[in-house]
Design an enzyme around this catalytic site. Structure first.
Site, mmCIF file in Angstrom:
data_model
loop_
_atom_site.group_PDB
_atom_site.id
_atom_site.type_symbol
_atom_site.label_atom_id
_atom_site.label_comp_id
_atom_site.label_asym_id
_atom_site.label_seq_id
_atom_site.Cartn_x
_atom_site.Cartn_y
_atom_site.Cartn_z
ATOM 1 C CE LYS A 46 -3.979 -2.021 0.249
ATOM 2 N NZ LYS A 46 -3.554 -3.604 0.435
HETATM 3 C C1 LIG Z 1 -4.276 -4.664 -0.107
HETATM 4 C C2 LIG Z 1 -3.382 -6.167 0.020
HETATM 5 C C3 LIG Z 1 -3.394 -6.739 -0.929
HETATM 6 C C4 LIG Z 1 -4.640 -6.904 -2.276
HETATM 7 O O1 LIG Z 1 -4.261 -5.969 -2.879
HETATM 8 P P1 LIG Z 1 -5.876 -5.792 -3.915
HETATM 9 O O2 LIG Z 1 -5.390 -4.512 -4.605
HETATM 10 O O3 LIG Z 1 -6.756 -5.147 -2.959
HETATM 11 O O4 LIG Z 1 -6.063 -6.776 -4.520
HETATM 12 C C5 LIG Z 1 -2.611 -7.947 -0.880
HETATM 13 N N1 LIG Z 1 -1.595 -7.977 0.029
HETATM 14 C C6 LIG Z 1 -1.387 -7.028 1.054
HETATM 15 C C7 LIG Z 1 -0.333 -7.369 2.086
HETATM 16 C C8 LIG Z 1 -2.425 -5.995 1.039
HETATM 17 O O5 LIG Z 1 -2.277 -5.024 2.031
#
Ligand SMILES: *Cc1c(COP(=O)(O)O)cnc(C)c1O
Length: 485
Positions: free
Chosen positions: A116
């Site tokens: 993120k």
């Molecule tokens: C948010 C997140 C995901 C998933 O990503 P999306 O874009 O929602 O598919 C995968 N792994 C981690 C650690 C995340 O924080």
């Protein structure tokens, strides 16, 4: 120049700045670019050795009008955004010894240790840049399954034109993640721990939608969002697909496969766009845990919502992969009417079955798998034993999914996206390794440090969350924006 329209067809085209500051389009749809630029093999060859930030500059420049942001401004913004990353490479690639042709793309070296950070570092700084120029303020609100919240809080902290409300389902994120949100001293950061969320983070998204629908409130506090409905997140996430490809292949044009731990389909939507722009990815492996919404969409052709399971890979305990609608728009030749009908049908009936033509179109180049908790834990242990490499539970889901569909793939290079640092999930790691003490690879100094800090948090039950938020957010706005004399 590329403009942005709603994938549900409402309103008129807007420019990049408007799409970023609005978050949602005016009809509640998601902004999509009017076209995707084409990137040729010649361009890819020229970009082969670029550093991450320089590559980001090249790709973003294809989407951002110079009238909206000069070359120098974009370069400076990218430098500022990625300065807090721990590794010089920003996104290092690690090759495993125990799996031939397997490359790990480490997306977790940002300040809050998840992928993120990659999208939000850029987006929050971009929003702040636009607001300063306009002399405006925004109140950001996000719901989190554990990683969006910390990243939003980190990058918003101390920004003069922004404040952030980060809502998390209490007890459904790890203590390490919670403390990343609650131990920041900045007065513009407001974590809200919400108890009694039967559907986890999805419940919080619904309340946020209600706040958005309250026009007088929304206008007063200048409500906006940086969750992955925001086009800026998706755009920025296209970059790491190009970067990972360029760092891994021997020759440009060679096809690779990529496995991605997925919940909301934001990361993979970006991957799908990167491929439509010309990136030679043969197959994307959609890695779900037992919350298998995407797996059902891609293996059965049904978009539906089941009850939530709490899993070791809690950041992808997501029931509604709303960015799938954004990708689907490009698979039905931009037929916004269809997107609008399907999303309405899902809202009213709880499930949509796609017709055969549509199904065939959107599944092109994708395989999916749903990975059990036991398989996730076992793989963490196996890779640690064989390679001394400690995967976080989400990376483990991705690698397990790549293993699960191996027969259907050729012997191309596989790039596995690892989206979090194991230090965010200490209990899962100790369970997987059958030990009481976390190994060194499972620790991180920032997580250790947060254990000794005071916490600052609002607590609320989901039962009256909307009312409580209206009250506290109104009051906070008044205090922060009253001219003191
Ligand atoms: C948010 C997140 C995901 C998933 O990503 P999306 O874009 O929602 O598919 C995968 N792994 C981690 C650690 C995340 O924080």
């Amino acid at each position: 120049m590329i403009q942005y329209v709603s994938n549900k067809g409402g309103g008129s085209p807007v420019d990049f700045e408007t799409a970023i500051l609005d978050g949602f389009a005016c009809d509640g749809g998601l902004y999509v670019p009017t076209r995707l630029p084409t990137i040729t093999h010649t361009q890819l060859r020229q970009w082969k050795n670029l550093a991450y930030v320089d590559l980001a500059f090249e790709i973003l420049s294809l989407f951002i009008d110079r009238a909206c942001m000069t070359e120098a401004e974009l370069r400076e913004l990218l430098q500022t955004a990625y300065a807090p990353f721990e590794k010089e490479a920003i996104i290092p690639i690690h090759q495993l010894k125990c799996r031939k042709n397997l490359f790990i793309m480490e997306l977790f070296h940002g300040p809050t240790l998840s992928f993120k950070d990659v999208g939000l570092a850029f987006l929050v700084n971009l929003v702040d840049f636009f607001l300063k120029r306009r002399k405006e303020y925004r109140t950001l609100i996000v719901a989190t399954t554990g990683d969006t919240g910390p990243a939003t809080a980190y990058f918003t902290a101390g920004k003069s034109n922004l404040s952030a409300w980060v809502l998390y389902p209490k007890g459904m994120v790890t203590e390490a993640q919670e403390r990343q949100m609650t131990t920041l001293p900045h007065s513009n950061i407001h974590p809200v721990g919400v108890s009694n969320c039967p559907d986890g983070g999805d419940d919080l998204d619904l309340v946020i939608a209600q706040l958005y629908a309250n026009k007088s409130f929304k206008d007063k506090v200048q409500l906006s969002s940086v969750n992955s409905i925001n086009w800026g997140r998706i755009l920025m996430q296209t970059v790491h697909y190009f970067y990972g490809y360029l760092k891994t292949v021997d020759t440009i044009g060679e096809h690779v496969d990529m496995a991605v731990p997925s919940g909301g389909f934001g990361n993979l939507c970006a991957g799908g766009f990167a491929r439509k722009m010309g990136l030679p990815v043969h197959t994307f492996v959609i890695a779900n845990n037992t919350n298998a919404s995407l797996h059902r969409i891609f293996s059965e052709g049904v978009f539906s919502k089941n009850a939530i399971f709490e899993t070791p890979s809690s950041a992808i305990d997501i029931l509604i992969p709303y960015n799938f609608w954004r990708y689907l728009y490009f698979c039905v030749a931009g037929d916004a009417h269809k997107i609008k009908e399907w999303s309405a049908a899902f809202l009213s009936k709880g499930s949509v079955r796609f017709d055969a033509t549509t199904y065939q179109e959107y599944t092109k180049g994708f395989l999916s798998a749903s990975i059990s908790d036991a398989a996730t834990l076992q793989l963490i242990q196996e890779i640690y034993a064989s390679d001394g490499y400690l995967l976080d539970p989400h990376g483990a889901v991705a690698l397990a999914a790549a293993d699960a569909v191996k027969e259907a793939l050729g012997d191309r290079k596989m790039i596995c996206l690892v989206t979090a640092h194991p230090a965010k999930f200490p209990d899962v790691i100790t369970r997987a390794l059958h030990t009481d003490s976390l190994p060194e690879e499972g620790r991180h100094h920032s997580i250790e440090k947060a254990k000794n800090k005071c916490e600052k948090v609002y607590l609320c039950s989901h039962d009256h969350l909307e009312e409580a938020l209206l009250d506290i957010m109104n009051a906070d706005w008044d205090i922060a924006h009253t001219i003191k004399d």
